[in-house]
Structures are given as structure tokens and as C-alpha cells.
Design a protein around this motif. Structure first.
Motif, PDB file in Angstrom:
ATOM      1  N   PHE A   1       0.834  -1.196   0.000  1.00 21.83           N
ATOM      2  CA  PHE A   1       0.000   0.000   0.000  1.00 21.83           C
ATOM      3  C   PHE A   1       0.870   1.249   0.000  1.00 21.83           C
ATOM      4  CE2 PHE A   1      -2.595   3.372   1.831  1.00 21.83           C
ATOM      5  CZ  PHE A   1      -3.747   3.257   1.062  1.00 21.83           C
ATOM      6  N   THR A   2       0.573   2.160  -0.936  1.00 23.51           N
ATOM      7  CA  THR A   2       1.241   3.462  -0.991  1.00 23.51           C
ATOM      8  C   THR A   2       0.158   4.535  -1.081  1.00 23.51           C
ATOM      9  OG1 THR A   2       1.328   3.615  -3.406  1.00 23.51           O
ATOM     10  CG2 THR A   2       3.147   2.436  -2.317  1.00 23.51           C
ATOM     11  N   GLY A   3       0.566   5.775  -1.062  1.00 20.69           N
ATOM     12  CA  GLY A   3      -0.387   6.871  -1.204  1.00 20.69           C
ATOM     13  C   GLY A   3      -1.097   6.872  -2.551  1.00 20.69           C
ATOM     14  N   GLU A   4      -0.544   6.160  -3.527  1.00 21.11           N
ATOM     15  CA  GLU A   4      -1.147   6.079  -4.852  1.00 21.11           C
ATOM     16  C   GLU A   4      -2.012   4.834  -5.036  1.00 21.11           C
ATOM     17  OE1 GLU A   4       2.383   6.838  -4.595  1.00 21.11           O
ATOM     18  OE2 GLU A   4       1.623   8.883  -4.448  1.00 21.11           O
ATOM     19  N   SER A   5      -2.102   3.973  -4.031  1.00 23.38           N
ATOM     20  CA  SER A   5      -2.870   2.727  -4.140  1.00 23.38           C
ATOM     21  C   SER A   5      -4.374   2.956  -4.116  1.00 23.38           C
ATOM     22  CB  SER A   5      -2.510   1.765  -2.996  1.00 23.38           C
ATOM     23  OG  SER A   5      -1.150   1.424  -3.047  1.00 23.38           O
ATOM     24  N   ALA A   6      -4.787   4.099  -3.624  1.00 24.58           N
ATOM     25  CA  ALA A   6      -6.216   4.404  -3.489  1.00 24.58           C
ATOM     26  C   ALA A   6      -6.382   5.914  -3.501  1.00 24.58           C
ATOM     27  CB  ALA A   6      -6.751   3.821  -2.190  1.00 24.58           C
ATOM     28  N   LYS A   7      -7.626   6.325  -3.591  1.00 22.68           N
ATOM     29  CA  LYS A   7      -7.921   7.757  -3.560  1.00 22.68           C
ATOM     30  C   LYS A   7      -9.238   7.972  -2.806  1.00 22.68           C
ATOM     31  CE  LYS A   7     -10.127   7.705  -8.105  1.00 22.68           C
ATOM     32  NZ  LYS A   7     -10.416   6.309  -8.003  1.00 22.68           N
ATOM     33  N   PRO A   8      -9.452   9.185  -2.315  1.00 20.45           N
ATOM     34  CA  PRO A   8     -10.738   9.460  -1.669  1.00 20.45           C
ATOM     35  C   PRO A   8     -11.884   9.114  -2.620  1.00 20.45           C
ATOM     36  CG  PRO A   8      -9.196  11.217  -1.200  1.00 20.45           C
ATOM     37  CD  PRO A   8      -8.538  10.332  -2.237  1.00 20.45           C
ATOM     38  N   GLY A   9     -12.905   8.488  -2.039  1.00 22.90           N
ATOM     39  CA  GLY A   9     -14.056   8.055  -2.816  1.00 22.90           C
ATOM     40  C   GLY A   9     -14.026   6.574  -3.157  1.00 22.90           C
ATOM     41  N   ASP A  10     -12.849   5.934  -3.027  1.00 23.64           N
ATOM     42  CA  ASP A  10     -12.749   4.497  -3.302  1.00 23.64           C
ATOM     43  C   ASP A  10     -13.437   3.689  -2.209  1.00 23.64           C
ATOM     44  OD1 ASP A  10     -11.275   4.958  -5.599  1.00 23.64           O
ATOM     45  OD2 ASP A  10      -9.355   4.299  -4.756  1.00 23.64           O
TER      46      ASP A  10
END
Length: 130
Positions: free
Chosen positions: A82-91
Motif C-alpha cells: 500500500f502506498t499513497g497512490e494505491s487508493a484515492k478518496p471516494g474508493d
């Protein structure tokens, strides 16, 4: 002799300051504040923070409750993939973990998070253990 004594006092003082700050941080990062039984939370990511002392998420549960989710320490979180790019708000997210034993707090420590069908195991040795 006086110089040696003064050097020992200086060394002791220089070690005492970092230790004074380390004890509260160590206490916070244990599991004693959390229930032993695991729970599953399904919701939507509101925010992602990769900042020290540990990465965390804010997740809005299906009932609208805003949860604070502590991930593993930075090394564990990175090892999970998991990194800061693995997901975004709203996922959409599913969190398996241990909630705060103070049930008035919507706060839990994640053992595993699942996003878009991918598992990120923060504490693989704790998955399924109560």
C-alpha cells in the motif's frame, strides 16, 4: 574525576530527553487499547495520510460514521504494497481490524485493507486471530 562525572551527567541528560518522548509513542502503538476480537468495516475512503508516525485513513462507514483507521508502521504499510497512490478518496474499502475498546471512539487498527479486490496485509500474522 570531576570531568568524568560531568561527562556522565551530560550523557545521562542527553539520553533522558529522547526517552521521555519515546515512551508515550511506544504506548500508543501497541494493541492494548484495541479489542481482541476483529471486526470488518465497509465504507468509502475520505482521506489518506502517509505521514509519520503511521499511515492512516479516514473511512466513512455505510452508516455514515467517520472512522479513523491506523495502518501499520511505515515499513509494514510499504511491505503490504500500500502506498499513497494505491487508493484515492471516494474508493470503496473493506477494513479488517481491531476497534478501539472505547466504543464511543470510531477508531480501529487495520490488520488488512481491501481495495478494488486487492488485499493489503498490514499484520498478516494477526489475520483471523482473535
Amino acid at each position: 574525576m570531576a570531568t568524568t562525572f560531568r561527562a556522565c551527567r551530560l550523557l545521562a541528560a542527553s539520553l533522558a530527553v529522547p526517552l521521555a518522548f519515546a515512551v508515550p509513542a511506544f504506548a500508543h502503538h501497541g494493541w492494548s487499547w484495541a479489542e481482541s476480537e476483529q471486526m470488518t468495516l465497509e465504507g468509502t475512503i475520505k482521506t489518506i495520510s502517509m505521514a509519520p508516525p503511521h499511515p492512516s485513513l479516514e473511512v466513512t462507514g455505510r452508516d455514515g460514521t467517520l472512522w479513523q483507521i491506523d495502518l501499520g508502521n511505515p515499513r509494514q504499510t510499504a511491505s503490504s504494497g500500500f502506498t499513497g497512490e494505491s487508493a484515492k478518496p471516494g474508493d470503496a474499502i473493506t477494513v479488517l481490524g481491531n476497534r478501539n475498546s472505547d466504543i464511543s471512539k470510531a477508531h480501529m487498527k487495520a490488520v488488512r485493507i481491501t481495495i478494488a479486490g486487492r488485499n493489503y496485509d498490514m499484520y498478516p500474522e494477526r489475520i483471523g486471530s482473535n
